[in-house]
Design a protein around this motif. Structure first.
Motif, PDB file in Angstrom:
ATOM      1  N   HIS A  70       0.806  -1.216   0.000  1.00 53.49           N
ATOM      2  CA  HIS A  70       0.000   0.000   0.000  1.00 53.49           C
ATOM      3  C   HIS A  70       0.844   1.272   0.000  1.00 53.49           C
ATOM      4  O   HIS A  70       0.408   2.307   0.498  1.00 53.49           O
ATOM      5  N   SER A  71       2.049   1.185  -0.553  1.00 52.69           N
ATOM      6  CA  SER A  71       2.902   2.350  -0.764  1.00 52.69           C
ATOM      7  C   SER A  71       3.362   2.340  -2.216  1.00 52.69           C
ATOM      8  O   SER A  71       3.477   1.270  -2.822  1.00 52.69           O
ATOM      9  N   PRO A  72       3.623   3.513  -2.803  1.00 54.52           N
ATOM     10  CA  PRO A  72       4.081   3.537  -4.198  1.00 54.52           C
ATOM     11  C   PRO A  72       5.397   2.787  -4.358  1.00 54.52           C
ATOM     12  O   PRO A  72       6.260   2.847  -3.484  1.00 54.52           O
ATOM     13  N   MET A  73       5.542   2.065  -5.456  1.00 51.93           N
ATOM     14  CA  MET A  73       6.775   1.335  -5.739  1.00 51.93           C
ATOM     15  C   MET A  73       7.740   2.238  -6.491  1.00 51.93           C
ATOM     16  O   MET A  73       7.360   2.941  -7.432  1.00 51.93           O
ATOM     17  N   THR A  74       8.993   2.232  -6.067  1.00 50.35           N
ATOM     18  CA  THR A  74      10.058   2.968  -6.733  1.00 50.35           C
ATOM     19  C   THR A  74      11.111   1.964  -7.192  1.00 50.35           C
ATOM     20  O   THR A  74      11.067   0.790  -6.800  1.00 50.35           O
ATOM     21  N   PRO A  75      12.081   2.374  -8.019  1.00 47.33           N
ATOM     22  CA  PRO A  75      13.142   1.434  -8.405  1.00 47.33           C
ATOM     23  C   PRO A  75      13.935   0.898  -7.228  1.00 47.33           C
ATOM     24  O   PRO A  75      14.592  -0.135  -7.328  1.00 47.33           O
ATOM     25  N   GLN A  76      13.868   1.577  -6.084  1.00 47.54           N
ATOM     26  CA  GLN A  76      14.571   1.120  -4.886  1.00 47.54           C
ATOM     27  C   GLN A  76      13.660   0.328  -3.947  1.00 47.54           C
ATOM     28  O   GLN A  76      14.059  -0.047  -2.850  1.00 47.54           O
ATOM     29  N   GLY A  77      12.406   0.086  -4.370  1.00 45.39           N
ATOM     30  CA  GLY A  77      11.465  -0.628  -3.519  1.00 45.39           C
ATOM     31  C   GLY A  77      10.323   0.283  -3.097  1.00 45.39           C
ATOM     32  O   GLY A  77      10.194   1.409  -3.584  1.00 45.39           O
TER      33      GLY A  77
ATOM     34  N   GLU B  59       0.545  -0.938  -8.482  1.00 53.10           N
ATOM     35  CA  GLU B  59      -0.249  -1.756  -9.393  1.00 53.10           C
ATOM     36  C   GLU B  59       0.140  -3.229  -9.298  1.00 53.10           C
ATOM     37  O   GLU B  59       1.313  -3.575  -9.230  1.00 53.10           O
ATOM     38  N   PHE B  60      -0.894  -4.098  -9.308  1.00 53.06           N
ATOM     39  CA  PHE B  60      -0.696  -5.543  -9.311  1.00 53.06           C
ATOM     40  C   PHE B  60      -1.386  -6.122 -10.535  1.00 53.06           C
ATOM     41  O   PHE B  60      -2.529  -5.771 -10.835  1.00 53.06           O
TER      42      PHE B  60
ATOM     43  N   SER C  86      -3.367  -0.698  -5.276  1.00 53.87           N
ATOM     44  CA  SER C  86      -3.527  -0.656  -3.817  1.00 53.87           C
ATOM     45  C   SER C  86      -4.087   0.686  -3.371  1.00 53.87           C
ATOM     46  O   SER C  86      -3.784   1.744  -3.935  1.00 53.87           O
ATOM     47  N   ALA C  87      -4.905   0.629  -2.340  1.00 52.11           N
ATOM     48  CA  ALA C  87      -5.624   1.809  -1.855  1.00 52.11           C
ATOM     49  C   ALA C  87      -4.800   2.597  -0.843  1.00 52.11           C
ATOM     50  O   ALA C  87      -3.841   2.107  -0.256  1.00 52.11           O
ATOM     51  N   ASN C  88      -5.214   3.825  -0.634  1.00 53.40           N
ATOM     52  CA  ASN C  88      -4.640   4.705   0.382  1.00 53.40           C
ATOM     53  C   ASN C  88      -5.098   4.232   1.760  1.00 53.40           C
ATOM     54  O   ASN C  88      -6.300   4.162   2.031  1.00 53.40           O
ATOM     55  N   LEU C  89      -4.161   3.893   2.635  1.00 53.38           N
ATOM     56  CA  LEU C  89      -4.496   3.418   3.975  1.00 53.38           C
ATOM     57  C   LEU C  89      -4.341   4.480   5.055  1.00 53.38           C
ATOM     58  O   LEU C  89      -4.548   4.191   6.234  1.00 53.38           O
TER      59      LEU C  89
END
Length: 269
Positions: free
Chosen positions: A173-180, A193-194, A203-206
């Motif tokens: 539930h956090s944005p994915m970056t090239p570092q994770g 996105e999955f 994934s939604a905002n928690l």
């Protein structure tokens, strides 16, 4: 301290129960490590590994973690280190989506219980393959860990955060970056996105923001976590492990909601 816990708890029935609860419920290990069929997880192949995600950055394959998998040759200490620190016995680093930055918080006792349980699950002969990464992986996810304690179990934000770390909520539930996953200012903001047979889910905002969970009651949040049903009756999409989370204790679920209520955050991306 941890090695003593690992040896001392391996045969303790109460800790075996704790390990089963963590692996099958809170940590939902089978959500990635169990092959999926048209009706969901294939029960007789539990934890035998599968392709989890394929995108331009990586092809992630969760390995067979039953006693018939490659981990059977690892010592208990090596398996524990792989789970908590993301380092295999040969020194290579485990890549995403294994939630290494969050699993670093697993307590010694809980990690020992998880290892003890994994050593006793039914062995399944399967080799799902090996992950490939088109992105750099770090040499390690942090310094070596000597010992970790857990907060006292209670319905409060501190323990709720520990439950969230075990359940790796913020990994997805956090944005994915090239570092994770971005576990900084954007933690819990959603937007990851999955891709799967269901199509694409995001994934939604928690966070406790109007775009997140602020407008939902505690009961509605619990229903979404454990049943995958929104207040209007709409069913939510995979890969959230609703079926596993349905087995959470009332205390763990209540504490998790308290933590999410205390999570400040920005609006949706």
């Amino acid at each position: 301290m941890f090695l003593a816990s690992l040896a001392g708890l391996a045969g303790a029935e109460g800790h075996m129960d704790r390990g089963e609860y963590l692996v099958t419920t809170v940590m939902a290990c089978g959500n990635c490590h169990t092959p999926m069929g048209p009706q969901g997880p294939i029960a007789d192949q539990a934890l035998a590994g599968r392709l989890v995600e394929k995108n331009p950055m990586f092809t992630a394959i969760a390995p067979n973690i039953t006693p018939a998998g490659r981990v059977s040759d690892w010592s208990d200490e090596a398996l524990a280190r792989a789970i908590r620190e993301g380092l295999r016995p040969d020194g290579t680093v485990i890549g995403p989506p294994m939630p290494m930055l969050l699993y670093r918080h697993i307590s010694d006792d809980d990690l020992a219980a998880v290892v003890a349980y994994l050593r006793r699950v039914p062995a399944v002969e399967a080799d799902p393959g090996t992950s490939e990464y088109n992105m750099p992986l770090p040499p390690a996810y942090g310094p070596p860990i000597d010992s970790v304690g857990a907060p006292a179990a209670a319905v409060n934000a501190e323990y709720g955060e520990y439950v969230a770390q075990l359940a790796h909520c913020m990994e997805c539930h956090s944005p994915m970056t090239p570092q994770g996953p971005d576990l900084g200012a954007n933690m819990g903001r959603g937007g990851f996105e999955f891709h799967g047979p269901w199509g694409t889910s995001v994934s939604a905002n928690l966070t406790h923001h109007d775009d997140g969970l602020a407008g939902y009651s505690d009961a509605e949040i619990k229903t979404m976590i454990t049943q995958g049903v929104r207040p209007d009756g709409e069913r939510m999409m995979p890969p959230m492990p609703y079926g596993q989370f349905a087995g959470m204790t009332d205390q763990d679920l209540d504490a998790l909601v308290v933590y999410l209520r205390a999570l400040p955050g920005p609006p949706d991306l």
